[in-house]
Each structure stands twice: as structure tokens, then as C-alpha cells.
Design a protein around this motif. Structure first.
Motif, short mmCIF file in Angstrom:
data_model
loop_
_atom_site.label_atom_id
_atom_site.label_comp_id
_atom_site.label_asym_id
_atom_site.label_seq_id
_atom_site.Cartn_x
_atom_site.Cartn_y
_atom_site.Cartn_z
N TRP A 1 40.41 1.73 6.70
CA TRP A 1 39.48 0.80 7.31
C TRP A 1 39.65 0.79 8.84
O TRP A 1 38.68 0.66 9.58
N ARG B 1 35.13 -1.47 -0.13
CA ARG B 1 35.80 -0.50 -0.98
C ARG B 1 37.33 -0.61 -0.91
O ARG B 1 38.02 -0.28 -1.87
N TRP B 2 37.86 -1.08 0.22
CA TRP B 2 39.31 -1.09 0.41
C TRP B 2 39.93 -2.47 0.33
O TRP B 2 41.16 -2.60 0.40
N HIS C 1 37.08 5.62 -0.34
CA HIS C 1 37.57 4.62 -1.28
C HIS C 1 38.97 5.00 -1.74
O HIS C 1 39.38 6.17 -1.62
N PRO C 2 39.73 4.06 -2.27
CA PRO C 2 41.07 4.38 -2.78
C PRO C 2 40.98 5.36 -3.96
O PRO C 2 39.96 5.46 -4.64
#
Length: 415
Positions: free
Chosen positions: A2, A115-116, A178-179
Motif C-alpha cells: 500500500w 485489498r490489503w 493483493h496478498p
């Protein structure tokens, strides 16, 4: 991850607001009047606003990394071209290119945050992202203005383009959307019909439209002031030195950074505080602007200008509340599109006001008080729309809450 996205947005805001400290220099360099000078920022914001929905669709389809990389490449090229532009026409084209790249950054960063980080942190994460954008504004206000004075036009704008190249490399080499293991399901439909459905479904939600009008009404007074007309107003109309005017612009940025964190914490804990905070900011801004413009005599006192800077500092954080209305109203696969619709609001208002101020300045012989009165027209329009949509949005949110509770009760029984 991020942080890389935020770094791109940080640099984009430096480039976006760089003209705000160079308005007088640009007028002299390209030998243009107030209307022509305002065209720089109007065109930049026109491109930015026009790109928001397409960018939202691109983010939903391509992901954050690709869109951020395209944005960084475009705004870096635009900043460098602006530094080297030999004429007004080529400088306009450079600002349009910069606006196109800038348009791809913020929505991408918002999507990256969803997403994070968990959903409950979304209001705070959005405000922190905006805070780093304000830090970029601070850099352009303090450092770029000094470089412009010490080293000249080409060195200041061309040298700053190096920062764009750096963040582009970071995105290409390190950023992930994304992870690991949390890749979203791919969209099942493509083509024009899918695009139309994405936009229509997002727009149909009252929360999306309310978010757009909140963004419209809250953001533009500070944007217009910081992007172009604040420094000329403070120097030419209020008699401040350029250093004093720069300090006041810096105050706006610092206040915005503090208030952003406060608003983020309040909204994360008290969801119902969204609308009071937004409307309170609008009313405070209107009241102080009216006092400054209506002050008897030629100039408002310094203490009142400081109060103006303080309330303008709340405008940016208040505009972020618009995304907090749109986010829960739309499913994950429409977040980019919905954010794009919201982001159109403030930049459309800013573009309109930039044009109005420039035209009124030329028509009134440089009367800033007459020109800045145009702010109240757009504020009145925005407040009327917010009040109209707030009931529909509250009703729709209650329906979603009831539906989620019913689903939570029945799913275990079916299992």
C-alpha cells in the motif's frame, strides 16, 4: 504494498498542485491573462474528471498495478513536457497529459487499500491516503516554490519529474495487487454491455450518488484555492508577500493532514457522523468565505485569513467522506467504478469554479471578491442534492443491514 501505491499518489499530487505556486510565473512566462491562466488547471481537471469512470472500470478489470504504472508514466511525461514547453499551446497539452496520468492514481490507491486491509479500517485508510496526498501538496507549496525562485522554471519542473520516474520503477518492480491467496474472482463478462451495467448498477445506488455530491460540495473550495487562485488572491488582493501567502497555503495543508486523521477515526467508530461532518464543513467554509469577501475595507485582517486557511484545511478530509457512502453501497467488483463516479464530483466542481473565477476576474477588472462569490452557487447546489439523497441512502443502508442479518441467521441452518 500500500505504501508504494501511496508514494505514486504523493508524487501525482506534487505534480497536480505545482502550478498553484507558479501561477504568477506561468502568466509571465507564457504572457497570458487570468482566463488563459485558469485554462491550464481547467483542462487538467477536465481530463481528470473525464477519466474517472473509465479508470474505475480499468481498475476493476486490469488491477491496480497496471493502472498505477500507466498513470505514473503519463504524469511524469506530462510534468517533463510542461517544464520544456516553449509555448502556451504545448504547455496546455502537457497539463492534459499530466491530468490523464494523475486520474489513474487515487482510485487505484483506494482499491489497493481494500485489498490489503480489512473493511472496518477503510475510512481511516482512505483518510491516511489523502493525508499523504496533502503531504505532496505541502512539498509543492514549500520546496517547489523555493526551487522555482532559486533555479528557474525548467530546473524546478524538470527536476521534479525525476520523482515520477522513481515511483514508476517501484510499481513495476515491487507492487502486488493483493496478498497471496486472496486473488479476486475474475469478471465473468466483458464488452460494452458489461461496462454499461457496471456504471448503471453503481449509479443506481443512492449511496454512490450521495457520495458524489458530498465530494462535489466539500472538495472544490480548497482545491481551487490551492490549485491556482489562492496565491494570486493573497498577494494581489490581500496584500501579502509571496512568503506570507506561501505560509498560509502551508497552513491549509497541515490542517488538512491533522483533520484527515481525526475524521478517519471518528467515522470508523461512529458511522452516523459522516453527514454531520460533511455538512458542518460546507457550512463553516461558506460562513468564513462570506466574512472574508464581505469584510469592510480593501483587505481582510490576517487573523481572518488564518481562519479561512483553517476551514479550507477541512475540505479535503470532508470530501473523502463521499467514498464512505459509496463503498458499502457497492460490492467489491464495482468498487473502482463507484469510486470513479464519486471522484468526478469534486473535480467537476473545481473545474467549473476555476473557469468562473477566471472569467469573472477578467470581466470585473481583477476584483477577487466578485470572482470568488461563485463558490456559494456551487455550494448551494451541492447541499440541496445532499439533503435530497440522504433519506434514500439511509433507507437503502437499513435494507442491506436487515438482509445481511437474515442471511446470517439462515445460512447456518441450511448448512
Amino acid at each position: 504494498m500500500w505504501g508504494i501505491g501511496v508514494a505514486v499518489y504523493f508524487v501525482a499530487v506534487i505534480f497536480r498542485t505545482s502550478l498553484g505556486v507558479a501561477g504568477l510565473d506561468a502568466a509571465e512566462r507564457f504572457d497570458v491573462n487570468a482566463s488563459a491562466l485558469s485554462t491550464f488547471s481547467i483542462l487538467q481537471l477536465l481530463v481528470y474528471a473525464g477519466m474517472q469512470i473509465p479508470v474505475g472500470l480499468l481498475v476493476d478489470r486490469l488491477g491496480t498495478k497496471k493502472v498505477l504504472a500507466m498513470g505514473a508514466a503519463l504524469f511524469t511525461a506530462g510534468q517533463l513536457a510542461f517544464a520544456l514547453s516553449p509555448s502556451y499551446g504545448t504547455a496546455l497539452a502537457a497539463r492534459a497529459l499530466l491530468g490523464c496520468g494523475d486520474a489513474m492514481t487515487f482510485i487505484s490507491v483506494l482499491r489497493l487499500g481494500t485489498r490489503w486491509f480489512p473493511a472496518r479500517r477503510a475510512p481511516l485508510i482512505g483518510q491516511v491516503a489523502a493525508l499523504f496526498g496533502m503531504a505532496g501538496n505541502l512539498i509543492s507549496t514549500v520546496l517547489l516554490s523555493r526551487f522555482l525562485t532559486d533555479f528557474g522554471w525548467v530546473a524546478a519542473f524538470g527536476g521534479s519529474a525525476v520523482a515520477g520516474a522513481v515511483v514508476l520503477v517501484l510499481v513495476l518492480c515491487f507492487l502486488k495487487d493483493h496478498p497471496e491467496g486472496y486473488e479476486p474472482a475474475p469478471a465473468r463478462h466483458r464488452g460494452a454491455a458489461f461496462v454499461r451495467r457496471q456504471i448503471a448498477d453503481s449509479w443506481r445506488e443512492p449511496g454512490t450518488r450521495l457520495g458524489m455530491w458530498v465530494h462535489f460540495t466539500t472538495q472544490f473550495p480548497a482545491m481551487v484555492f490551492m490549485l491556482l487562485w489562492g496565491l494570486p488572491f493573497l498577494v494581489e488582493s490581500e496584500g501579502l508577500t509571496r512568503d506570507a501567502a506561501g505560509a498560509l497555503l502551508t497552513l491549509i495543508v497541515l490542517v488538512s493532514m491533522v483533520i484527515g486523521l481525526v475524521f478517519g477515526q471518528i467515522i470508523a467508530r461512529h458511522h452516523k457522523a459522516r453527514l454531520p461532518l460533511a455538512l458542518g464543513t460546507v457550512l463553516s467554509t461558506a460562513a468564513v468565505w462570506a466574512t472574508v469577501l464581505g469584510w469592510p475595507g480593501e483587505r481582510a485582517p490576517l487573523w481572518l485569513l488564518i481562519v479561512l486557511g483553517t476551514v479550507l484545511g477541512a475540505c479535503g478530509p470532508a470530501s473523502m467522506i463521499g467514498f464512505d457512502f459509496a463503498r458499502p453501497a457497492n460490492p467489491p467488483e464495482r468498487q473502482g467504478t463507484a469510486s470513479g463516479i464519486v471522484n468526478v464530483g469534486g473535480f467537476t466542481a473545481s473545474m467549473t469554479t476555476l473557469l468562473a473565477v477566471g472569467l469573472l476576474l477578467d470581466a470585473s477588472g481583477g476584483d477577487y471578491r466578485t470572482a470568488f462569490a461563485s463558490v456559494f452557487v456551487l455550494q448551494a447546489l451541492g447541499v440541496a442534492q445532499i439533503l435530497r439523497l440522504r433519506v434514500r441512502t439511509a433507507r437503502r443502508e437499513r435494507e442491506r443491514l436487515v438482509a445481511s442479518r437474515v442471511e446470517a441467521v439462515h445460512v447456518p441452518a441450511e448448512a
